[in-house]
Design a protein around this motif. Structure first.
Motif, PDB file in Angstrom:
ATOM      1  N   PHE A   1       1.058  -1.351  -0.206  1.00  0.00           N
ATOM      2  CA  PHE A   1      -0.059   0.019   0.605  1.00  0.00           C
ATOM      3  C   PHE A   1       0.712   1.363  -0.528  1.00  0.00           C
ATOM      4  O   PHE A   1       2.001   0.961   1.182  1.00  0.00           O
ATOM      5  N   ASP A   2       0.406   1.751  -1.639  1.00  0.00           N
ATOM      6  CA  ASP A   2       1.278   3.358  -1.364  1.00  0.00           C
ATOM      7  C   ASP A   2       0.216   4.590  -1.336  1.00  0.00           C
ATOM      8  O   ASP A   2      -0.721   5.298  -1.884  1.00  0.00           O
ATOM      9  N   VAL A   3       0.022   5.251  -0.393  1.00  0.00           N
ATOM     10  CA  VAL A   3      -1.338   6.132  -0.255  1.00  0.00           C
ATOM     11  C   VAL A   3      -1.009   7.534  -0.970  1.00  0.00           C
ATOM     12  O   VAL A   3      -2.025   7.852  -2.085  1.00  0.00           O
ATOM     13  N   TYR A   4       0.122   7.715  -1.602  1.00  0.00           N
ATOM     14  CA  TYR A   4       0.028   8.625  -2.816  1.00  0.00           C
ATOM     15  C   TYR A   4      -0.470   7.530  -4.325  1.00  0.00           C
ATOM     16  O   TYR A   4      -0.986   8.632  -4.927  1.00  0.00           O
ATOM     17  N   SER A   5       0.384   7.092  -4.546  1.00  0.00           N
ATOM     18  CA  SER A   5      -0.068   6.269  -5.446  1.00  0.00           C
ATOM     19  C   SER A   5      -2.117   6.044  -5.591  1.00  0.00           C
ATOM     20  O   SER A   5      -2.774   6.350  -6.349  1.00  0.00           O
ATOM     21  N   TYR A   6      -1.735   4.971  -4.544  1.00  0.00           N
ATOM     22  CA  TYR A   6      -4.121   5.076  -4.079  1.00  0.00           C
ATOM     23  C   TYR A   6      -5.288   6.743  -4.638  1.00  0.00           C
ATOM     24  O   TYR A   6      -5.588   6.945  -4.344  1.00  0.00           O
ATOM     25  N   LYS A   7      -4.056   7.524  -3.878  1.00  0.00           N
ATOM     26  CA  LYS A   7      -4.697   9.128  -4.083  1.00  0.00           C
ATOM     27  C   LYS A   7      -4.592   9.562  -5.672  1.00  0.00           C
ATOM     28  O   LYS A   7      -5.598  10.549  -6.080  1.00  0.00           O
ATOM     29  N   ASN A   8      -3.540   9.140  -6.242  1.00  0.00           N
ATOM     30  CA  ASN A   8      -3.351   9.661  -7.764  1.00  0.00           C
ATOM     31  C   ASN A   8      -4.213   9.163  -8.692  1.00  0.00           C
ATOM     32  O   ASN A   8      -4.747   9.160  -9.168  1.00  0.00           O
ATOM     33  N   ALA A   9      -4.840   7.613  -7.932  1.00  0.00           N
ATOM     34  CA  ALA A   9      -5.726   6.611  -8.744  1.00  0.00           C
ATOM     35  C   ALA A   9      -6.623   6.740  -8.822  1.00  0.00           C
ATOM     36  O   ALA A   9      -7.444   6.901  -9.678  1.00  0.00           O
ATOM     37  N   TYR A  10      -7.296   8.041  -7.420  1.00  0.00           N
ATOM     38  CA  TYR A  10      -8.421   7.986  -7.604  1.00  0.00           C
ATOM     39  C   TYR A  10      -8.792   9.838  -7.205  1.00  0.00           C
ATOM     40  O   TYR A  10      -8.762  10.094  -6.492  1.00  0.00           O
ATOM     41  N   ARG A  11     -10.066  10.005  -8.621  1.00  0.00           N
ATOM     42  CA  ARG A  11     -10.354  11.460  -8.302  1.00  0.00           C
ATOM     43  C   ARG A  11     -11.474  11.598  -7.742  1.00  0.00           C
ATOM     44  O   ARG A  11     -11.258  12.305  -6.658  1.00  0.00           O
ATOM     45  N   ASP A  12     -12.087  10.192  -6.846  1.00  0.00           N
ATOM     46  CA  ASP A  12     -12.817  10.421  -6.335  1.00  0.00           C
ATOM     47  C   ASP A  12     -12.949  10.730  -4.878  1.00  0.00           C
ATOM     48  O   ASP A  12     -13.375  10.708  -4.053  1.00  0.00           O
ATOM     49  N   LEU A  13     -11.739  10.171  -4.319  1.00  0.00           N
ATOM     50  CA  LEU A  13     -11.049  10.178  -2.671  1.00  0.00           C
ATOM     51  C   LEU A  13     -10.360  11.086  -2.610  1.00  0.00           C
ATOM     52  O   LEU A  13     -10.518  11.767  -1.921  1.00  0.00           O
TER      53      LEU A  13
END
Length: 726
Positions: A169-181
């Motif tokens: 889990f990489d929070v920046y990758s997760y953040k980058n991937a999802y506009r809704d989040l």
């Protein structure tokens, strides 16, 4: 005995690994070690699944001895038990190979189960203790193996700081991937971790490998800027923008639209506004320095048209339009830069927009040349009518050529000497005693004061040069010089008094008591003067012209247009002369007279003629080819007076100023016509006679035709001279 000691060592190592007993330095007496192991073995029930430590030891020994015991037969074995078992097997190898001295290595190799639950929440999907402390030495040092405090730090601070807690889990990758989040959580990083724990993992959301923001907005106020804008490119290129908006994609897009485009910022790798501007002169002509319009053009049209938007570093073509005016007739950026080094230094050679702006605001006033096909000094030297109109206002010469001169095919290059320099002042022709080239070259003080302004120089000669005795021409007649000097000797030394007339070079002028010329010099023409050069006429000092519009045939009685009328009125209007019109009448009654007035007015409208003076009815004697008087000769003075009245009244009704022409001996009753301006024809022999006769017989009159044998430049043959008393 050897097996007994091995069992003791393994039991101790397993107990240490399981947390049943604490690791202590090994004693010299093996019995003490056995006693410690035996004392703690009774606590085996505290192990996960209640597994018996002895059974685990026996199992490990059997496995080591090659007796394969199925893991399912281990009592209540848990995943944690399995990890302990595997670790013990590794430790056994170390002990067997190294003897009793390998016990410390066993303790090091054996890891306690990682803690991942805090306040009832399992963080194992985003956190692994061993990964965390190995990745962040500051954490490892701070908590020195305290798993509880390490986990607490991760939850309290690490997630807010965006620290990576495990390999998956990489929070920046997760953040980058999802506009809704991103829209929901913004830069509150901790919420991305908790979202993944609660929902994201179940939804199968991606948590690794996304290095760019996905789904950043490109639409603002209904316009999609994707063709010229990419969020990732923009924030990576401009650190100030990234810092200012700190990941706020909406505000970043808003900045690009409201400010970035005006500042020529590059918003995408596929569109560079400077390149787009340089590539297309048509766009520069349309938008000039309004850079936002280039972006909008590419969005709406350029991309569809396949226009090139990157890679152009040198200007293509030249802008020629500025302020709604096309300057292509007098401006080319390449020529302007090539011949004005100061502009290259100021703007470089790519910025043709600044170049044309400079040309329009300064260059034309300074007389700078910006085109191989137009030289303002040559144009000015070539045309006296332009010099008279614009004098030394150079900008107006450029403007005239753009609007009229090019269409008229006027010459705009190659003239180095002034053509037809001014020699008339206040309506009086000074050429008998004045020559521009001579006066200009003879007096350096005048060159310094007036430059090559031919009108200023002739004015100086008339006002001051004559009085000062300056020579205006290489050879001249002294008597004529003295006469000119007397005319322009302001102050009354020689004054002629009111209604005084002087004749210079065959042309009459009216001079008031202060020496001011108060009259205008003019001519009248018809088809008999042929083709006329009206610019030359104007340059020769003519102020006005009265043009024949038509006539009535004395035999057919048909109304006919003078075959040169259209050509003459158009030419005279363009040259800037004041214009009057006359109709040669054969009317014998009021009806015919009104018909002639209507016909004349229609001819003027036919050619969109501008008329500054009256429309005159020309009533005079005429004979046919056999020498017999025509019908108009045979009416009475009163009938003729009524014809003139009818023509003038109808002309006035049609919106024009009426007037009448008549000779000194032509019979009509002038006292009945005082409301209409009179054009009086009379050719006397001396000034006193003409003054006396005019005052006795002709006054009041507006225009006096005093000669039928004048000569004017631009007209072949003789022409009538007239003086208009203003």
């Amino acid at each position: 005995m050897k097996n007994k000691k091995l069992s003791i060592v393994l039991g101790i190592s397993l107990a240490i690994a399981s947390g049943i007993i604490s690791a202590k330095p090994i004693t010299a007496n093996a019995n003490e070690a056995v006693a410690e192991e035996t004392a703690t073995a009774g606590d085996a029930e505290s192990l996960p699944g209640g597994a018996d430590a002895t059974n685990i030891v026996d199992t490990d020994v059997k496995e080591k001895d090659g007796l394969k015991t199925d893991a399912s037969k281990t009592v209540n074995e848990t995943p944690a038990d399995t990890s302990v078992k595997n670790a013990a097997g590794d430790a056994e190898k170390i002990v067997i190979e190294n003897g009793t001295s390998g016990l410390s290595a066993v303790a090091e190799a054996k890891k306690a189960p990682a803690l991942s639950v805090y306040n009832g929440v399992d963080y194992s999907s985003v956190y692994d203790y061993y990964y965390y402390v190995n990745k962040y030495p500051d954490i490892k040092k701070a908590f020195n193996g305290d798993q509880s405090k390490t986990l607490q730090h991760f939850i309290t601070y690490g997630m807010k700081e965006g620290r990576k807690g495990n390999e998956t889990f990489d929070v920046y990758s997760y953040k980058n991937a999802y506009r809704d989040l991103r829209k929901a959580f913004g830069n509150d990083l901790a919420r991305y971790y908790t979202h993944y724990l609660g929902y994201g993992k179940k939804e199968g959301r991606k948590t690794l490998g996304v290095t760019k923001v996905v789904g950043a907005p490109t639409v603002y106020n209904g316009v999609n800027y994707a063709a010229v804008y990419d969020y990732n490119y923009y924030v990576n290129k401009y650190g100030d923008v990234k810092k200012a908006f700190n990941g706020d994609e909406d505000k970043t897009l808003q900045h690009f639209v409201k400010y970035g485009m005006n500042e020529k910022r590059t918003g995408s790798a596929s569109f560079n506004v400077s390149s787009y501007m340089l590539q297309y002169a048509d766009l520069r002509n349309a938008f000039l320095l309004d850079t936002a319009k280039y972006y909008n053009h590419y969005i709406s049209y350029g991309k569809k048209e396949g226009r090139k938007a990157v890679g152009t570093t040198k200007r293509v073509g030249s802008v020629t339009k500025y302020g709604g005016v096309d300057y292509s007739a007098v401006f080319n950026a390449d020529y302007y830069f090539a011949n004005n080094g100061d502009l290259v230094k100021a703007f470089g050679t790519n910025d043709d927009i600044s170049a044309i702006k400079h040309f329009v605001n300064y260059g034309m006033k300074e007389g700078r040349r910006a085109s191989a096909s137009f030289d303002v000094r040559s144009y000015r030297y070539q045309y006296v009518d332009l010099r008279k109109a614009f004098r030394t206002d150079l900008k107006k010469y450029y403007q005239h050529y753009i609007t009229y001169g090019k269409k008229e095919k006027r010459k705009a290059t190659g003239t180095t000497k002034m053509v037809d320099p001014a020699s008339t002042y206040s309506g009086i022709d000074l050429s008998p005693v004045y020559d521009y080239e001579y006066y200009y070259n003879r007096y350096a003080d005048l060159r310094k004061a007036f430059g090559d302004d031919d009108f200023k120089l002739v004015e100086h000669f008339a006002k001051y040069g004559l009085k000062e005795g300056r020579q205006g021409k290489a050879s001249y007649d002294k008597a004529t010089y003295d006469q000119m000097k007397s005319v322009f000797n302001y102050g009354g030394a020689v004054g002629y008094g009111d209604h005084s007339n002087v004749t210079i070079n065959g042309r009459k002028y009216h001079i008031d008591a202060n020496g001011n010329v108060t009259s205008l010099f003019g001519i009248d023409v018809s088809k008999y003067q042929g083709n006329i050069d009206w610019n030359a006429v104007k340059a020769d000092g003519v102020d006005f012209v009265i043009i024949r519009a038509g006539y009535r045939g004395y035999g057919t009685l048909r109304l006919a247009e003078d075959e040169k009328f259209g050509q003459n009125i158009i030419g005279a209007n363009k040259a800037g002369l004041k214009v009057g019109v006359y109709f040669f009448t054969q009317a014998v009654n009021e009806t015919e007279a009104m018909e002639e007035a209507e016909f004349t007015a229609a001819l003027i409208k036919k050619y969109n003629g501008k008329v500054d003076m009256p429309i005159f009815i020309d009533s005079e004697s005429q004979r046919d080819e056999n020498g017999n008087p025509t019908r108009h000769n045979n009416i009475t003075a009163q009938e003729r007076t009524d014809v003139i009245k009818a023509f003038c009244n109808r002309t006035k009704q049609l919106g024009y100023q009426p007037g009448y022409y008549g000779g000194y001996y032509w019979p009509f009753y002038s006292e009945q016509l005082t409301q209409f301006p009179r054009w009086f024809a009379y050719y006397p022999l001396d000034i006193n006679l003409e003054t006396n006769l005019l005052e006795k017989h002709g006054l009041p009159y507006s225009i006096w035709q005093y000669s039928s044998s004048g000569t004017i430049k631009g007209i072949n043959g003789r022409v009538d001279y007239n003086i208009w008393f203003r």
